[in-house]
Design a protein around this motif. Structure first.
Motif, short mmCIF file in Angstrom:
data_model
loop_
_atom_site.label_atom_id
_atom_site.label_comp_id
_atom_site.label_asym_id
_atom_site.label_seq_id
_atom_site.Cartn_x
_atom_site.Cartn_y
_atom_site.Cartn_z
N TYR A 140 0.88 -1.17 0.00
CA TYR A 140 0.00 0.00 0.00
C TYR A 140 0.92 1.22 0.00
CZ TYR A 140 -3.69 -3.12 1.74
OH TYR A 140 -4.59 -4.15 1.89
N GLY A 141 0.58 2.25 -0.74
CA GLY A 141 1.46 3.42 -0.73
C GLY A 141 0.87 4.62 -1.44
N THR A 142 1.62 5.73 -1.38
CA THR A 142 1.19 7.01 -1.96
C THR A 142 2.14 7.42 -3.07
OG1 THR A 142 0.38 7.71 0.21
CG2 THR A 142 0.69 9.43 -1.44
N PRO A 143 1.66 7.49 -4.30
CA PRO A 143 2.52 7.96 -5.40
C PRO A 143 2.94 9.41 -5.16
CG PRO A 143 0.50 6.92 -6.25
CD PRO A 143 0.31 7.12 -4.78
N LEU A 144 4.23 9.68 -5.31
CA LEU A 144 4.80 11.00 -5.02
C LEU A 144 4.38 12.07 -6.01
CD1 LEU A 144 6.83 12.76 -3.41
CD2 LEU A 144 8.64 11.86 -4.88
N LYS A 145 4.31 11.69 -7.30
CA LYS A 145 4.13 12.67 -8.37
C LYS A 145 2.84 13.49 -8.21
CE LYS A 145 4.17 13.02 -13.41
NZ LYS A 145 3.53 12.38 -14.58
N TYR A 146 1.73 12.79 -7.95
CA TYR A 146 0.45 13.48 -7.81
C TYR A 146 0.51 14.50 -6.66
CZ TYR A 146 -4.42 14.41 -6.77
OH TYR A 146 -5.61 15.05 -6.52
N VAL A 147 1.10 14.07 -5.53
CA VAL A 147 1.17 14.95 -4.35
C VAL A 147 1.97 16.21 -4.67
CG1 VAL A 147 2.04 15.15 -1.98
CG2 VAL A 147 0.87 13.05 -2.71
N GLN A 148 3.14 16.02 -5.26
CA GLN A 148 4.01 17.17 -5.56
C GLN A 148 3.36 18.14 -6.55
OE1 GLN A 148 7.79 15.46 -6.59
NE2 GLN A 148 8.78 16.32 -4.77
N GLU A 149 2.81 17.59 -7.63
CA GLU A 149 2.21 18.45 -8.65
C GLU A 149 1.01 19.21 -8.10
OE1 GLU A 149 3.48 15.88 -12.64
OE2 GLU A 149 1.37 15.94 -12.02
N THR A 150 0.22 18.57 -7.26
CA THR A 150 -0.97 19.21 -6.73
C THR A 150 -0.60 20.32 -5.75
OG1 THR A 150 -2.04 17.06 -6.95
CG2 THR A 150 -3.25 18.74 -5.75
N LEU A 151 0.38 20.06 -4.89
CA LEU A 151 0.87 21.11 -3.97
C LEU A 151 1.44 22.30 -4.76
CD1 LEU A 151 2.72 18.98 -1.25
CD2 LEU A 151 0.51 20.13 -0.99
N ASP A 152 2.22 21.99 -5.80
CA ASP A 152 2.82 23.06 -6.61
C ASP A 152 1.77 23.92 -7.28
OD1 ASP A 152 5.32 22.28 -5.87
OD2 ASP A 152 5.77 21.17 -7.70
N SER A 153 0.63 23.33 -7.61
CA SER A 153 -0.42 24.10 -8.29
C SER A 153 -1.27 24.88 -7.30
CB SER A 153 -1.28 23.18 -9.15
OG SER A 153 -2.10 22.38 -8.31
N GLY A 154 -0.94 24.81 -6.01
CA GLY A 154 -1.62 25.63 -5.02
C GLY A 154 -2.73 24.95 -4.24
N TRP A 155 -2.99 23.68 -4.55
CA TRP A 155 -4.04 22.96 -3.83
C TRP A 155 -3.48 22.28 -2.59
CZ3 TRP A 155 -9.28 22.29 -4.75
CH2 TRP A 155 -9.77 22.84 -5.94
N ASP A 156 -4.32 22.22 -1.55
CA ASP A 156 -3.99 21.39 -0.40
C ASP A 156 -4.21 19.92 -0.79
OD1 ASP A 156 -3.57 23.68 1.02
OD2 ASP A 156 -5.42 23.56 2.18
N VAL A 157 -3.37 19.06 -0.25
CA VAL A 157 -3.50 17.63 -0.52
C VAL A 157 -3.78 16.90 0.79
CG1 VAL A 157 -2.32 15.54 -1.31
CG2 VAL A 157 -1.98 17.69 -2.53
#
Lengths: 205, 205
Positions: free
Chosen positions: A83-100
Motif C-alpha cells: 500500500y502506498g502514496t505515489p509521489l508525483k500526484y502529491v508534488q504536482e498538486t501542492l505546486d499548483s496551489g491545492w492542499d492535498v
C-alpha cells in the motif's frame, strides 16, 4: 507565482475509523478545497471498489518498479500486499496551489514526515481503549491471538502520537471532521505559511 | 491535577483594531471559556472607563513598585505613561485551568514570548497598508510628521510578524474573531498540549 498548497496527513491506529472520517470529509469537502491523494495497492479489488477512486490497483511488479524509481512518497506491506502514496500526484498538486489530503497508516505517515516536514500531521485517536477494543473485535471474525496483537499494535501507535502535530478524538465522525476542518483553516493562518505575502504587501519582496 | 490553561496573546500594529477585536471577543466570549487579563496603566481614566474593567488605573509610584518586585509579565511606556500586564493574575488563572487572553502592544508581546513560550501568539494585521494609512489618519487630528512616524512604526511591526504563530487579517471584525476562535480551538488539539492525558489513557502515567 502560485502559493504552494498544504499537505494534510490523517493517520492513527488500526480500527480507529480513519477511512470513515476520510469519506465523510470528502462528502462535504467543498469547505476545504483540498484534493485527496488516492493510494496505490497490490491487493485485490473488493466488490464496489473503483480503480483510481478507492485505490490505484496495480500488480506487485508495477508497484515494485515505482519503489525502485523513487516514485513513492511512502509505502508499506500489510498481509503480503503493498500500500502506498505515489509521489508525483502529491508534488504536482501542492505546486499548483491545492492542499492535498492523505489518509494513511502510521508507518507511512512517519515516512511522509521525514520527506515533507512542513505538512500538517493529524493523529486520529479512539475515545478510549475500550471502544477501540470493541471496534477491533466488532468485525467478529478474528481469533483472540489476532485481537491481542492488534491491541498491542494500537498501544504502540498511540505512543507514536508524539510525532504528530494534532490529536483528534474520533468520538463522533461529524465532530472529528469539524475538528479537522478547523485545524486545516487555522494552519493556513500560521505565520510561516503566510509571511511571504505580507512581505510583498510592505514592499520587502 | 487540573490541566493547565493556555495563554493567548493578541497583538499587532498600532491602529489595526486590536481593542475592537478584543471587545467583540469578550461580548461573545462564552464560546471560548477564557479569562481576559486586564492591563495596568498610569494614564488618566477616560470618560466611561472603569477601574478593573478597562484597566487597573494606578499611580506611577505604584506601577514602578510592581516592576521592581518582578510583578509585571510585560510592560512599556507610551507617551509618558506605563502600560502592562500584572503577572500574578495570569499565572493563577492558567494554573486553575482557564485560558487567559491578552491584548497588548508588540513590544509587550515579545516580552511575554520570552517568559511564556508555550503561549499562542496571534498577530492582527491590516488588510493592506492603504487601509492602515486610512485608519491611522482617520482620527483626523494628527499632523504629517506624526502620520509618517506611525506608518514607519507599522512597517516595523509588520516585520515583527515573524515572531508570531498566527497572522489574522482584520478585514471585518466578526471574521477576525471567528479566525481567532478557530485558532484557539485548534491549538487545544495540539499534541504537546494533550499527550499527557493520552498517556494516562493507555496506562503509561
Amino acid at each position: 507565482m502560485v502559493e504552494k498548497g498544504m499537505l494534510i496527513v490523517l493517520s492513527g491506529p488500526s480500527g480507529v475509523g480513519k477511512g470513515t472520517v476520510r469519506k465523510a470529509m470528502l462528502r462535504e469537502g467543498s469547505l476545504n478545497h483540498f484534493k485527496y491523494s488516492v493510494s496505490m495497492t497490490t491487493r485485490e479489488k473488493r466488490p464496489g471498489e473503483q480503480d483510481g477512486v478507492d485505490y490505484f490497483f496495480r500488480t506487485r511488479a508495477q508497484f515494485e518498479e515505482q519503489i525502485a524509481q523513487g516514485g513513492m512518497l511512502e509505502y508499506a506491506q500489510y498481509v503480503d500486499n503493498y500500500y502506498g502514496t505515489p509521489l508525483k500526484y502529491v508534488q504536482e498538486t501542492l505546486d499548483s496551489g491545492w492542499d492535498v489530503f492523505l489518509e494513511i497508516e502510521v508507518n507511512g505517515a512517519m515516512q511522509v514526515r521525514q520527506k515533507m516536514p512542513d505538512g500538517v500531521f493529524i493523529f486520529l485517536t479512539p475515545p478510549d481503549l475500550k471502544s477501540l477494543r470493541h471496534r477491533i473485535t466488532g468485525r467478529g471474525s478474528e481469533d483472540q491471538a489476532t485481537i491481542d496483537k492488534r491491541m498491542a499494535k494500537a498501544r504502540e501507535e498511540i505512543k507514536m502520537m508524539s510525532n504528530y502535530d494534532y490529536a483528534v478524538v474520533n468520538d463522533q465522525v461529524p465532530r472529528a471532521v469539524a475538528r479537522i476542518n478547523q485545524i486545516v483553516q487555522s494552519e493556513h493562518l500560521r505565520v510561516p505559511r503566510v509571511i511571504d505575502s505580507y512581505r510583498k504587501m510592505i514592499g520587502d519582496k
